[in-house]
Design an enzyme around this catalytic site. Structure first.
Site, short mmCIF file in Angstrom:
data_model
loop_
_atom_site.label_atom_id
_atom_site.label_comp_id
_atom_site.label_asym_id
_atom_site.label_seq_id
_atom_site.Cartn_x
_atom_site.Cartn_y
_atom_site.Cartn_z
N ASP A 119 0.46 -1.66 0.17
CA ASP A 119 -0.42 -0.14 0.31
C ASP A 119 1.03 1.28 -0.24
OD1 ASP A 119 -2.35 -2.13 0.00
OD2 ASP A 119 -2.82 -0.94 2.19
N ILE A 120 1.07 2.07 -1.14
CA ILE A 120 1.20 3.17 -0.84
C ILE A 120 0.50 4.41 -1.14
CG2 ILE A 120 3.27 4.03 -3.34
CD1 ILE A 120 3.98 1.40 -3.67
#
Length: 251
Positions: free
Chosen positions: A130-131
């Protein structure tokens, strides 16, 4: 060259199908089993199921629901959410799910990745990152808590990944999840310089042309949520998937 796929992503929480925006403001969509049946009829390439409630509310994967969905589907299925040990991963993979999605355990217990790969094969594992984009810099986001993110540079994470046995890397851009603001093609170009495995790009897809841009910039698959579940400015629930002739134009 990896096969290109368009993957509907179903978010579930406490057994219900939901949709979020930037993983907040959860909205009820419907029954996950019925939705899986609809995607079955539309002959989708693959189906991804992520239980966002496992981390948020600290519960075990819903094995019964996972098995029911797997039983209904003819397409490959991936599942993520609450997988912290080998026993959980084994139970899910033996229930009919082809791939498991690992996120938090990649940081807490990276040895688990190779342990699963040794028993089920590397192709059974998708590592998800998850960025979140903060002040122009990409950081790894810990799902469920917007201000809680890992202080790692992406380049160092990509180097860590080279030591692990897995089949695909999934990049979920939190800033764009559920927004219809378009895919982040910069992150996929950056990842392709380090990773030689198939990469799934997620977050913000808003049209078949935008999905094509993701492919053109290096993605092997595009994960799509809101575009396939909501319709119009009032977000009416409408389960949809592009016609095969439209998909063929962007492959």
């Amino acid at each position: 060259m990896f096969n290109k796929r368009i993957i509907p992503q179903l978010l579930i929480s406490r057994g219900k199908l939901v949709k979020t925006e930037k993983f907040k403001s959860s909205k009820y969509v419907g029954d996950p089993i019925n939705t899986a049946k609809i995607f079955n009829e539309k002959e989708v390439d693959e189906l991804s199921i992520i239980d966002i409630g496992c981390t948020r509310y600290n519960y075990e994967p819903n094995y019964t629901l996972i098995e029911q969905i797997a039983h209904e589907c003819f397409m490959p299925i991936s599942y993520g959410g609450g997988i912290t040990n080998f026993e959980q991963a084994s139970r899910i993979l033996r229930s009919g799910v082809e791939k498991i999605i690992i996120q938090s355990s990649f940081f807490k217990n990276p040895e688990l990745i190779n342990e699963i790969a040794n028993s089920f094969g590397a192709q059974s594992i998708i590592i998800n990152l998850d960025i979140i984009l903060i002040k122009g810099e990409y950081k790894i986001f810990k799902r469920g808590f917007l201000r809680n993110y890992y202080q790692f540079k992406l380049e160092s994470i990509f180097e860590m990944l080279k030591k692990l046995e897995f089949g695909e890397l999934q990049l979920m851009v939190v800033n764009r999840e559920g927004t219809l603001n378009g895919l982040d093609t910069d992150i996929i170009k950056k990842a392709c310089r380090f990773i030689d495995k198939p990469i799934i790009l997620c977050g913000g897809a808003n049209s078949i042309e935008n999905i094509g841009m993701g492919f053109n910039n290096g993605a092997s698959a595009i994960g799509v949520g809101r575009m396939f579940t909501f319709h119009g400015p009032f977000k009416a629930v409408l389960i949809d998937y592009p016609k095969r002739n439209l998909i063929n134009k962007i492959l």
